[in-house]
Scaffold this motif. Structure first.
Motif, short mmCIF file in Angstrom:
data_model
loop_
_atom_site.label_atom_id
_atom_site.label_comp_id
_atom_site.label_asym_id
_atom_site.label_seq_id
_atom_site.Cartn_x
_atom_site.Cartn_y
_atom_site.Cartn_z
N HIS A 60 -72.74 -42.09 -99.89
CA HIS A 60 -71.30 -42.31 -100.04
C HIS A 60 -70.86 -42.03 -101.48
O HIS A 60 -69.84 -41.37 -101.72
CB HIS A 60 -70.94 -43.76 -99.68
N GLY A 89 -77.50 -43.33 -87.82
CA GLY A 89 -76.64 -44.27 -88.52
C GLY A 89 -77.06 -44.54 -89.95
O GLY A 89 -76.23 -44.84 -90.82
N ARG A 90 -78.36 -44.42 -90.23
CA ARG A 90 -78.85 -44.66 -91.59
C ARG A 90 -78.23 -43.68 -92.58
O ARG A 90 -77.98 -44.03 -93.74
CB ARG A 90 -80.39 -44.53 -91.62
N ASN A 93 -77.39 -50.93 -100.32
CA ASN A 93 -77.74 -50.88 -98.89
C ASN A 93 -78.16 -52.24 -98.36
O ASN A 93 -79.14 -52.36 -97.60
CB ASN A 93 -78.84 -49.83 -98.64
N LYS A 94 -77.45 -53.27 -98.83
CA LYS A 94 -77.67 -54.66 -98.40
C LYS A 94 -79.02 -55.22 -98.82
O LYS A 94 -79.43 -56.28 -98.34
CB LYS A 94 -77.50 -54.79 -96.88
N LYS A 106 -74.57 -44.73 -93.28
CA LYS A 106 -74.41 -46.04 -93.92
C LYS A 106 -75.00 -46.08 -95.33
O LYS A 106 -74.82 -47.08 -96.04
CB LYS A 106 -75.08 -47.11 -93.05
N ASP A 107 -75.69 -45.03 -95.73
CA ASP A 107 -76.37 -45.04 -97.03
C ASP A 107 -75.35 -45.01 -98.17
O ASP A 107 -74.50 -44.12 -98.25
CB ASP A 107 -77.29 -43.82 -97.14
N GLU A 108 -75.43 -45.98 -99.07
CA GLU A 108 -74.42 -46.12 -100.12
C GLU A 108 -74.57 -45.05 -101.20
O GLU A 108 -73.58 -44.64 -101.81
CB GLU A 108 -74.52 -47.52 -100.74
#
Length: 300
Positions: free
Chosen positions: A99, A90-91, A208-209, A94-96
């Motif tokens: 993206h 998932g990392r 990434n938050k 989810k990595d911006e």
């Protein structure tokens, strides 16, 4: 983790990518020697080929797609692949920064595909394949070639310049500014616009938050500005030495980003042999500082 543990994991990832591409290229008709060499050049985003015509020598859509995909994969942060091997897939998704990078490749490929179809009369599949490969090769600083983009509409040259400047992701083998820095710059600019609307708002830069410290933001902005200043200085020097307008700017951006081909007589269908000797010294220096990071070398 300890540095020796991390090194072993990275070697493992590097080996997996290289072996996987070698096998797939052999399925496409390459012999073992050529497949290994192209895989070495792809995973390292180096771009050298055993053939004068680079990847276009094999005239194989399958091989072009395989190399393009592995160029893109090799420009993603290797630590994310390490997370995948440890079960944290998932990392990666989810990595911006990933993206941002994949989004850039996709948008530039789409725009160039449309330009090739409607202005150069390419077929849809051929236009997509050629644009994907050329965007991938300059975005990842690999430097392979399957088409002479000097013959493409000038509009597409600007898009390729953007890809050259951007480069790949941090923690990969690619060159360029790196997409993490561009992401931080973009979010800093966005926050400045929000400050105009809401002067008292506290708007930290987050990736990434996680909040990016103001010192890192400042360093990134300085690096970005300095990168552009170095390009301007190199461009000016090459123009002074008599190098053409498009050749000088393209070779400077290509050199500092460790890409390879430029435009005009320095494009993918030619070599840089005709450049003045002093210009070659300047470009060699730009390759060095672009590979080892600007501040580290210039500080010496």
């Amino acid at each position: 983790p300890k540095i020796n543990v991390m090194a072993k994991w990275l070697w493992t990832i590097y080996l997996i990518l290289t072996v996987s591409e070698t096998i797939l290229l052999m399925f496409g008709g390459m012999d073992l020697f050529d497949a290994i060499c192209q895989s070495f050049a792809t995973t390292a985003t180096g771009g050298y080929s055993t053939k004068q015509n680079s990847i276009s020598y094999w005239n194989s859509p399958y091989i072009e797609y395989v190399v393009a995909i592995f160029m893109i994969i090799s420009s993603i942060n290797f630590s994310l692949f390490l997370m995948c091997l440890k079960g944290k897939v998932g990392r990666l998704f989810k990595d911006e920064e990933t993206h941002w990078f994949l989004g850039s490749v996709g948008i530039l490929t789409l725009l160039i595909t449309l330009a090739l179809v409607f202005q150069n009369n390419y077929g849809w599949e051929l236009a997509f394949r050629k644009s994907l490969f050329q965007v991938a090769t300059v975005h990842t600083s690999c430097g392979f070639a399957t088409d002479d983009y000097n013959l493409w509409p000038p509009f597409t040259w600007l898009l390729l310049f953007i890809a050259m400047l951007s480069g790949g992701c941090t923690g990969s083998t690619s060159g360029g500014i790196k997409n993490m820095r561009l992401l931080i710059v973009a979010r800093t600019i966005r926050n400045e616009f929000k400050h105009l609307l809401h002067p008292n708002a506290v708007l930290p830069v987050r990736v990434n938050k996680q909040t990016v410290s103001s010192s890192i933001v400042t360093t990134v902005l300085l690096f970005f500005a300095f990168y552009l200043v170095i390009i301007l200085i190199g461009w000016t020097i090459l123009l002074f030495l008599g190098v053409g307008f498009s050749e000088s700017v393209s070779t400077v951006i290509s050199s500092i980003g460790n890409v390879g081909p430029g435009l005009g007589s320095c494009g993918p269908a030619y070599s840089w042999n005709s450049l003045p000797d002093l210009a070659k010294w300047v470009l060699s220096f730009l390759m060095l500082i672009g590979r080892l990071e600007l501040f580290s070398v210039l500080l010496l």
